[in-house]
Design an enzyme around this catalytic site. Structure first.
Site, short mmCIF file in Angstrom:
data_model
loop_
_atom_site.label_atom_id
_atom_site.label_comp_id
_atom_site.label_asym_id
_atom_site.label_seq_id
_atom_site.Cartn_x
_atom_site.Cartn_y
_atom_site.Cartn_z
N SER A 135 0.66 -1.42 -0.05
CA SER A 135 -0.09 -0.26 0.15
C SER A 135 0.95 1.16 -0.07
O SER A 135 1.75 1.47 0.68
CB SER A 135 -0.92 -0.10 1.45
OG SER A 135 -1.72 1.27 1.45
N LYS A 161 -0.90 -1.00 -4.51
CA LYS A 161 -1.80 -0.26 -4.40
C LYS A 161 -1.26 1.34 -3.81
O LYS A 161 -0.77 1.40 -3.49
CB LYS A 161 -3.45 -0.98 -2.85
CG LYS A 161 -3.70 0.05 -1.75
CD LYS A 161 -4.59 -0.54 -0.39
CE LYS A 161 -4.92 -0.04 -0.08
NZ LYS A 161 -5.16 -0.58 1.44
N LYS A 163 -3.08 5.12 -2.37
CA LYS A 163 -3.88 6.27 -1.58
C LYS A 163 -4.14 6.32 -3.07
O LYS A 163 -3.52 7.67 -3.68
CB LYS A 163 -3.01 6.30 -0.77
CG LYS A 163 -3.35 5.07 0.64
CD LYS A 163 -4.15 4.57 0.95
CE LYS A 163 -4.20 3.53 1.89
NZ LYS A 163 -5.08 3.31 2.37
N GLU A 213 -10.92 0.46 -3.21
CA GLU A 213 -11.46 0.23 -2.16
C GLU A 213 -12.28 1.44 -1.49
O GLU A 213 -11.69 2.78 -1.72
CB GLU A 213 -9.92 -0.06 -1.33
CG GLU A 213 -9.81 -0.52 -0.03
CD GLU A 213 -8.34 -1.03 0.73
OE1 GLU A 213 -7.89 -1.35 -0.31
OE2 GLU A 213 -8.33 -0.88 1.57
N LYS A 262 -9.72 -7.52 7.69
CA LYS A 262 -8.96 -6.53 8.50
C LYS A 262 -9.03 -7.60 10.15
O LYS A 262 -10.39 -7.02 10.65
CB LYS A 262 -9.08 -5.21 8.98
CG LYS A 262 -8.02 -4.59 7.93
CD LYS A 262 -7.92 -2.87 7.91
CE LYS A 262 -6.79 -2.82 6.49
NZ LYS A 262 -7.49 -1.02 6.18
N GLY A 290 -4.31 -4.01 5.73
CA GLY A 290 -2.77 -3.46 6.74
C GLY A 290 -3.03 -2.48 7.48
O GLY A 290 -4.19 -1.29 7.05
#
Ligand code: OSB
Ligand code: MG
Length: 368
Positions: A135, A161, A163, A213, A262, A290
């Site tokens: 991430s 991934k 953000k 996401e 998670k 995570g």
């Protein structure tokens, strides 16, 4: 078994590099470590909560209080046949799942040690290696983003991934995609958009992303269900899935096609396994998210990721991406194929470096 004593510690652990999401920037973690004692054995848990109530309503301070005043007293001294009873013992607590999970996970580790087994085996894990992604937090400019992606692609991570947030989305992903046309990529908005942004989110279809996401509100599934049919890209829900019931409802409404699990968010291994089983039966892919965990939380994530159905690469990456020195030995390492072999040791399967934890501790409390 009976839990005789629970020890809490808060440790402070600086990240090797700041991590920025749509809800803020983290430079140092404040992590609660849970030690559960029974019959001469110790089980280890880590509270995955953030420092501030920005990802969800919980924070390091709120979890400390909830564990000390509610979770620990509900669990201590009770006859426990299986860690699956912990959620039942703490069921009167509404919300506060990360606080509940920290203790629940410690009891799972303890039970695995009691049975002299690796935790992944006790949970029912079948996968020999787990697939890893990374991430990548927001950086000030696209060049810096591309540099970070380059590093992780070279390291072998299977999925990248990124953000995103309003103003740092379409153009930024376009620039990154141009450099890495073939790499498996996804984006994570951490609830930064609303249905009014549907046109922008639709445009992201252009980049052939594995998923987007949590684009909409942290507690929503209804608007996500309205958005998903408008997108080619699969929506993955993170923040809005707190239980197997939430997963069932989200899938029923068509709010997502993928679920991020998670441990903290769903109150621990017991509920995580229910979500995994529910999705596995229906061929819905899940993956392990995570929360910038230190080694104990990371090891719990690895144990969970060995379960069937955890096929998509998780946000479970190497210790060195986060910490100069982790609190477990050996640190978590990732192969050039972007995998982590499941550990062979009992319990969480990594040795807890108690000296390191001691050195990082700023606060301790023993509950009997
Ligand atoms: O939404 O997955 C998230 C970190 C903190 C809070 C929320 C999230 C994240 C991450 C980082 O994406 C995952 C990691 O590397 O641990
Ligand atoms: Mg997320």
């Amino acid at each position: 078994m009976k839990i005789e004593r629970i020890e809490l510690r808060e440790i402070r652990l600086p990240l090797v590099a700041p991590f920025e999401t749509s809800f803020g920037r983290t430079t140092e973690r404040r992590i609660i470590i849970v030690k559960a004692f029974s019959e001469g054995l110790i089980g280890w848990g880590e509270c995955t909560v953030g420092e501030h109530p920005f990802y969800n309503h919980e924070s390091t301070e709120s979890c400390w209080m909830i564990i000390r005043d509610y979770v620990a007293p509900m669990v201590l001294g009770k006859e426990i046949e299986s860690p699956e009873q912990i959620p039942q013992l703490t069921r009167l607590i509404r919300g506060n799942k990360m606080a509940r999970a920290a203790v629940e996970c410690a009891v799972w580790d303890l039970e695995a040690r009691r049975q002299n087994k690796p935790l992944w085996q006790l949970l029912g894990g079948t996968q020999e290696v787990i697939n890893c992604g990374v991430s990548i937090g927001l950086e000030d400019n696209d060049a810096a983003m591309i540099k970070k992606v380059e590093k992780e692609v070279s390291a072998g991570y299977q999925r990248i991934k990124i953000k995103i947030k309003p103003g740092r989305d379409y153009e930024m992903i376009k620039a990154i995609r141009k450099e890495f046309p073939e790499k498996t990529m996804s984006v994570d908005a951490n609830s930064a958009y609303t249905l009014a942004d549907a046109d922008l989110l639709k445009k992201l279809d252009e980049f052939n992303l594995l998923m987007i996401e949590q684009p909409l509100a942290y507690d929503d599934i209804v608007d996500h269900a309205e958005l998903q049919p408008q997108l080619k890209t699969s929506i993955c829900l993170d923040e809005s899935i707190l239980s197997v019931d939430d997963a069932r409802k989200a899938l029923k409404l068509g709010a997502c096609r993928i679920i991020n699990v998670k441990l903290g968010r769903v109150s621990g291994h017991t509920e995580a396994r229910k979500i995994q089983a529910y999705c596995y039966e229906r061929n819905i892919p899940v993956w392990c998210g995570g929360m910038l965990e230190a080694g104990i939380g990371r090891a719990h994530n690895i144990a969970m990721s060995a379960l069937p159905g955890f096929t998509l690469p998780g946000d479970v990456s190497a210790s060195k991406r986060y910490w100069a020195e982790d609190i477990i030995t050996p640190p978590v390492e990732v192969t050039p194929q972007g995998t982590i072999p499941r550990p062979t040791g009992v319990g969480i399967g990594y040795e807890v470096n108690e000296k390191r934890i001691e050195a990082l501790t700023v606060k301790t409390e023993v509950i009997k």
